[in-house]
Design a protein around this motif. Structure first.
Motif, PDB file in Angstrom:
ATOM      1  N   PRO A 130       0.816  -1.216   0.000  1.00 42.42           N
ATOM      2  CA  PRO A 130       0.000   0.000   0.000  1.00 42.42           C
ATOM      3  C   PRO A 130       0.850   1.266   0.000  1.00 42.42           C
ATOM      4  N   VAL A 131       0.402   2.255  -0.772  1.00 40.23           N
ATOM      5  CA  VAL A 131       1.011   3.593  -0.781  1.00 40.23           C
ATOM      6  C   VAL A 131      -0.064   4.552  -0.286  1.00 40.23           C
ATOM      7  N   ILE A 132       0.232   5.212   0.835  1.00 38.94           N
ATOM      8  CA  ILE A 132      -0.733   6.137   1.446  1.00 38.94           C
ATOM      9  C   ILE A 132      -0.408   7.548   0.970  1.00 38.94           C
ATOM     10  N   ASP A 133      -1.318   8.163   0.251  1.00 42.36           N
ATOM     11  CA  ASP A 133      -1.134   9.563  -0.149  1.00 42.36           C
ATOM     12  C   ASP A 133      -1.737  10.443   0.932  1.00 42.36           C
ATOM     13  N   LYS A 134      -0.857  11.184   1.606  1.00 37.68           N
ATOM     14  CA  LYS A 134      -1.303  11.956   2.768  1.00 37.68           C
ATOM     15  C   LYS A 134      -1.177  13.454   2.485  1.00 37.68           C
ATOM     16  N   PRO A 135      -2.199  14.211   2.844  1.00 35.55           N
ATOM     17  CA  PRO A 135      -2.134  15.655   2.631  1.00 35.55           C
ATOM     18  C   PRO A 135      -1.434  16.391   3.763  1.00 35.55           C
ATOM     19  N   GLY A 136      -1.216  15.701   4.894  1.00 34.00           N
ATOM     20  CA  GLY A 136      -0.628  16.371   6.048  1.00 34.00           C
ATOM     21  C   GLY A 136       0.744  15.813   6.366  1.00 34.00           C
ATOM     22  N   LYS A 137       1.238  16.188   7.519  1.00 31.73           N
ATOM     23  CA  LYS A 137       2.532  15.691   7.970  1.00 31.73           C
ATOM     24  C   LYS A 137       2.382  14.291   8.561  1.00 31.73           C
ATOM     25  N   GLY A 138       1.345  14.075   9.363  1.00 33.71           N
ATOM     26  CA  GLY A 138       1.097  12.760   9.948  1.00 33.71           C
ATOM     27  C   GLY A 138       0.450  11.832   8.925  1.00 33.71           C
ATOM     28  N   HIS A 141      -3.581  11.320   9.488  1.00 33.22           N
ATOM     29  CA  HIS A 141      -4.525  12.414   9.239  1.00 33.22           C
ATOM     30  C   HIS A 141      -5.092  12.315   7.813  1.00 33.22           C
ATOM     31  N   ALA A 142      -6.427  12.205   7.727  1.00 34.01           N
ATOM     32  CA  ALA A 142      -7.133  12.212   6.434  1.00 34.01           C
ATOM     33  C   ALA A 142      -6.672  11.099   5.485  1.00 34.01           C
ATOM     34  N   THR A 143      -6.321   9.937   6.064  1.00 33.77           N
ATOM     35  CA  THR A 143      -5.961   8.767   5.238  1.00 33.77           C
ATOM     36  C   THR A 143      -6.648   7.514   5.803  1.00 33.77           C
ATOM     37  N   ASP A 144      -6.526   6.419   5.067  1.00 34.11           N
ATOM     38  CA  ASP A 144      -7.103   5.145   5.536  1.00 34.11           C
ATOM     39  C   ASP A 144      -6.031   4.237   6.168  1.00 34.11           C
ATOM     40  N   LEU A 145      -4.928   4.824   6.615  1.00 32.86           N
ATOM     41  CA  LEU A 145      -3.841   4.016   7.179  1.00 32.86           C
ATOM     42  C   LEU A 145      -4.304   3.181   8.379  1.00 32.86           C
ATOM     43  N   HIS A 146      -5.047   3.804   9.296  1.00 32.08           N
ATOM     44  CA  HIS A 146      -5.470   3.075  10.502  1.00 32.08           C
ATOM     45  C   HIS A 146      -6.340   1.870  10.131  1.00 32.08           C
ATOM     46  N   VAL A 159       9.026   2.639  12.055  1.00 35.78           N
ATOM     47  CA  VAL A 159       8.803   3.843  11.256  1.00 35.78           C
ATOM     48  C   VAL A 159      10.146   4.378  10.770  1.00 35.78           C
ATOM     49  N   THR A 160      10.271   4.550   9.448  1.00 36.99           N
ATOM     50  CA  THR A 160      11.502   5.086   8.855  1.00 36.99           C
ATOM     51  C   THR A 160      11.118   6.222   7.903  1.00 36.99           C
ATOM     52  N   GLY A 161      12.116   6.900   7.347  1.00 35.97           N
ATOM     53  CA  GLY A 161      11.842   7.895   6.314  1.00 35.97           C
ATOM     54  C   GLY A 161      12.251   9.299   6.708  1.00 35.97           C
ATOM     55  N   VAL A 162      11.603  10.270   6.070  1.00 32.31           N
ATOM     56  CA  VAL A 162      11.989  11.672   6.265  1.00 32.31           C
ATOM     57  C   VAL A 162      10.753  12.543   6.421  1.00 32.31           C
ATOM     58  N   THR A 163      10.905  13.689   7.100  1.00 26.96           N
ATOM     59  CA  THR A 163      12.071  14.041   7.891  1.00 26.96           C
ATOM     60  C   THR A 163      11.788  13.686   9.358  1.00 26.96           C
ATOM     61  N   THR A 164      12.893  13.480  10.089  1.00 29.51           N
ATOM     62  CA  THR A 164      12.782  12.966  11.455  1.00 29.51           C
ATOM     63  C   THR A 164      11.869  13.818  12.332  1.00 29.51           C
ATOM     64  N   GLU A 165      12.072  15.149  12.249  1.00 28.11           N
ATOM     65  CA  GLU A 165      11.347  16.007  13.195  1.00 28.11           C
ATOM     66  C   GLU A 165       9.959  16.415  12.690  1.00 28.11           C
ATOM     67  N   VAL A 166       9.698  16.182  11.393  1.00 31.32           N
ATOM     68  CA  VAL A 166       8.403  16.620  10.859  1.00 31.32           C
ATOM     69  C   VAL A 166       7.503  15.388  10.641  1.00 31.32           C
ATOM     70  N   CYS A 167       7.560  14.786   9.466  1.00 33.24           N
ATOM     71  CA  CYS A 167       6.569  13.746   9.170  1.00 33.24           C
ATOM     72  C   CYS A 167       6.785  12.453   9.943  1.00 33.24           C
ATOM     73  N   ASN A 169       8.157  12.244  13.082  1.00 30.18           N
ATOM     74  CA  ASN A 169       7.711  12.513  14.453  1.00 30.18           C
ATOM     75  C   ASN A 169       6.198  12.641  14.535  1.00 30.18           C
ATOM     76  N   THR A 170       5.587  13.373  13.615  1.00 39.02           N
ATOM     77  CA  THR A 170       4.128  13.550  13.654  1.00 39.02           C
ATOM     78  C   THR A 170       3.429  12.195  13.551  1.00 39.02           C
ATOM     79  N   THR A 171       3.922  11.352  12.654  1.00 41.56           N
ATOM     80  CA  THR A 171       3.305  10.031  12.465  1.00 41.56           C
ATOM     81  C   THR A 171       3.470   9.150  13.699  1.00 41.56           C
ATOM     82  N   VAL A 172       4.656   9.176  14.300  1.00 40.43           N
ATOM     83  CA  VAL A 172       4.881   8.365  15.510  1.00 40.43           C
ATOM     84  C   VAL A 172       3.937   8.831  16.621  1.00 40.43           C
ATOM     85  N   ARG A 173       3.755  10.122  16.743  1.00 40.62           N
ATOM     86  CA  ARG A 173       2.858  10.640  17.788  1.00 40.62           C
ATOM     87  C   ARG A 173       1.410  10.238  17.513  1.00 40.62           C
ATOM     88  N   GLU A 174       0.999  10.347  16.259  1.00 40.49           N
ATOM     89  CA  GLU A 174      -0.368   9.934  15.904  1.00 40.49           C
ATOM     90  C   GLU A 174      -0.561   8.443  16.173  1.00 40.49           C
TER      91      GLU A 174
END
Ligand code: C5J
Length: 225
Positions: A130-138, A141-146, A159-167, A169-174
């Motif tokens: 699956p490839v999740i197209d996300k409009p936000g940083k997390g 948010h607004a995706t069917d990932l869950h 969780v891997t990828g870029v950038t550490t402090e933006v997308c 971190n936001t995803t890990v918190r979500e």
């Protein structure tokens, strides 16, 4: 050879109990515009080598994950060509002369379907991943990932990828708020800024792992071997 039901991994702030049958690899926004020389990230003055050093460790982890037949999910940050899912606040943020939707070095910036929006060839998704197209940083948010993760019975994320402090971190918190245990291999995440890289990882593992755990990819690879 099948993997044990659980594997204890060395991690910070304390060992992580990996459950291979319930763990997915979530690769965040390894997109050409963020990572490639000549892309949007570099056009903004960023040093893309800080992100490109994550490519090889991610390739090794991805290969091991695929070999173990564990789920892999990719994300891309971007918007519809008509910009209907782009909040005006995000479009004007930064007061840049070039912004989302404008023509960039690899097509319209952060627009789905454009070359720069796509995932780098080194980590290109296989059919069925699956490839999740996300409009936000997390990525939630607004995706069917869950829904996708729940349907697969996933409770843990690497969780891997870029950038550490933006997308990342936001995803890990979500994910943390939704009940997932997250493990972040530090060499598989990258930031354009060395101090944000360090702080982004420290924030995840602080206070007894307030958002998750941090390890190195070698530790994961050894466990999957
Ligand atoms: C990501 C960003 N992927 N920094 N985006 O982190 O705008």
């Amino acid at each position: 050879m099948s993997l044990p039901a659980t594997i204890e991994l060395e991690a910070e702030p304390y060992p992580f109990e990996l459950t291979p049958g319930r763990c997915a690899l979530l690769i965040i926004d390894m997109q050409r515009d963020f990572l490639e020389p000549g892309g949007f990230g570099e056009m903004l003055g960023n040093d893309v080598s800080q992100l490109r050093r994550t490519i090889e460790p991610n390739q090794r982890l991805l290969a091991a994950w695929r070999a173990a037949r564990m789920p892999v999910i990719h994300t891309r940050e971007g918007h519809r060509p008509d910009l209907s899912d782009l909040p005006p606040a995000k479009r004007i943020r930064g007061r840049g002369r070039t912004t989302i939707g404008d023509p960039g070095p690899m097509g319209r910036i952060l627009i789905r379907g454009e070359a720069g929006h796509d995932i780098i060839p080194e980590l290109y998704p296989l059919p069925g991943e699956p490839v999740i197209d996300k409009p936000g940083k997390g990525a939630f948010h607004a995706t069917d990932l869950h829904s996708i993760l729940s349907n697969l019975g996933i409770t843990q994320l690497v969780v891997t990828g870029v950038t550490t402090e933006v997308c990342v971190n936001t995803t890990v918190r979500e994910a943390n708020d939704r009940g997932y245990n997250c493990l972040v291999p530090s060499d598989c995440v990258g930031s354009y800024f060395a101090d944000f890289q360090e702080m982004g990882l420290r924030m995840i593992k602080a206070q007894g792992g307030i958002f998750g755990w941090v390890t190195r990819s070698e530790t994961l690879l050894a466990a999957l071997r």
